[in-house]
Design a protein around this motif. Structure first.
Motif, PDB file in Angstrom:
ATOM      1  N   ILE A  31     -17.097  82.017 -44.080  1.00  0.00           N
ATOM      2  CA  ILE A  31     -16.396  82.267 -42.812  1.00  0.00           C
ATOM      3  C   ILE A  31     -17.128  83.350 -42.027  1.00  0.00           C
ATOM      4  O   ILE A  31     -17.298  83.236 -40.819  1.00  0.00           O
ATOM      5  CB  ILE A  31     -14.936  82.668 -43.077  1.00  0.00           C
ATOM      6  CG1 ILE A  31     -14.208  81.465 -43.696  1.00  0.00           C
ATOM      7  CG2 ILE A  31     -14.250  83.134 -41.792  1.00  0.00           C
ATOM      8  CD1 ILE A  31     -12.800  81.740 -44.119  1.00  0.00           C
ATOM      9  N   VAL A  51      -9.322  77.215 -39.691  1.00  0.00           N
ATOM     10  CA  VAL A  51      -9.361  78.618 -39.279  1.00  0.00           C
ATOM     11  C   VAL A  51      -8.386  78.795 -38.115  1.00  0.00           C
ATOM     12  O   VAL A  51      -8.504  78.129 -37.086  1.00  0.00           O
ATOM     13  CB  VAL A  51     -10.787  79.033 -38.852  1.00  0.00           C
ATOM     14  CG1 VAL A  51     -10.800  80.478 -38.376  1.00  0.00           C
ATOM     15  CG2 VAL A  51     -11.787  78.821 -39.985  1.00  0.00           C
ATOM     16  N   ALA A  69      -9.511  87.253 -41.517  1.00  0.00           N
ATOM     17  CA  ALA A  69      -9.322  85.919 -40.935  1.00  0.00           C
ATOM     18  C   ALA A  69      -8.049  85.305 -41.522  1.00  0.00           C
ATOM     19  O   ALA A  69      -7.567  85.722 -42.573  1.00  0.00           O
ATOM     20  CB  ALA A  69     -10.521  85.035 -41.216  1.00  0.00           C
ATOM     21  N   LEU A  71      -6.287  81.398 -42.342  1.00  0.00           N
ATOM     22  CA  LEU A  71      -6.426  79.936 -42.456  1.00  0.00           C
ATOM     23  C   LEU A  71      -5.049  79.311 -42.498  1.00  0.00           C
ATOM     24  O   LEU A  71      -4.105  79.886 -43.023  1.00  0.00           O
ATOM     25  CB  LEU A  71      -7.155  79.545 -43.741  1.00  0.00           C
ATOM     26  CG  LEU A  71      -8.542  80.063 -44.004  1.00  0.00           C
ATOM     27  CD1 LEU A  71      -9.024  79.537 -45.357  1.00  0.00           C
ATOM     28  CD2 LEU A  71      -9.488  79.657 -42.918  1.00  0.00           C
TER      29      LEU A  71
END
Length: 73
Positions: A31, A51, A69, A71
């Motif tokens: 990522i 994502v 991040a 998901l």
């Protein structure tokens, strides 16, 4: 649909973002890449998903266990 947090394993700087919101990733896909002491450390997807958000910018410093991040699994 579950939300999965992707975290940094170390304190480092964000060198390169490899995925964008909306991208489909498989478990193990990179990522983003962190840089610490001239070493590149990939941050990978813990499971397959899409994502939803990248929460850091290139050049930004992140801390160990920082949420970088999200998901949607």
């Amino acid at each position: 649909m579950s939300e999965v947090k992707v975290v940094s394993e170390i304190a480092a700087s964000v060198w390169k973002i490899q995925a964008n919101p909306g991208d489909r990733v498989e478990e193990g896909d990179v990522i983003l890449i962190l840089e610490s002491m001239k070493m590149e450390i990939p941050v990978t997807a813990p499971q397959a998903g899409t994502v939803q958000a990248i929460l850091v910018r290139e050049g930004e410093t992140v801390e160990e266990d920082q949420h970088v991040a999200t998901l949607a699994g």
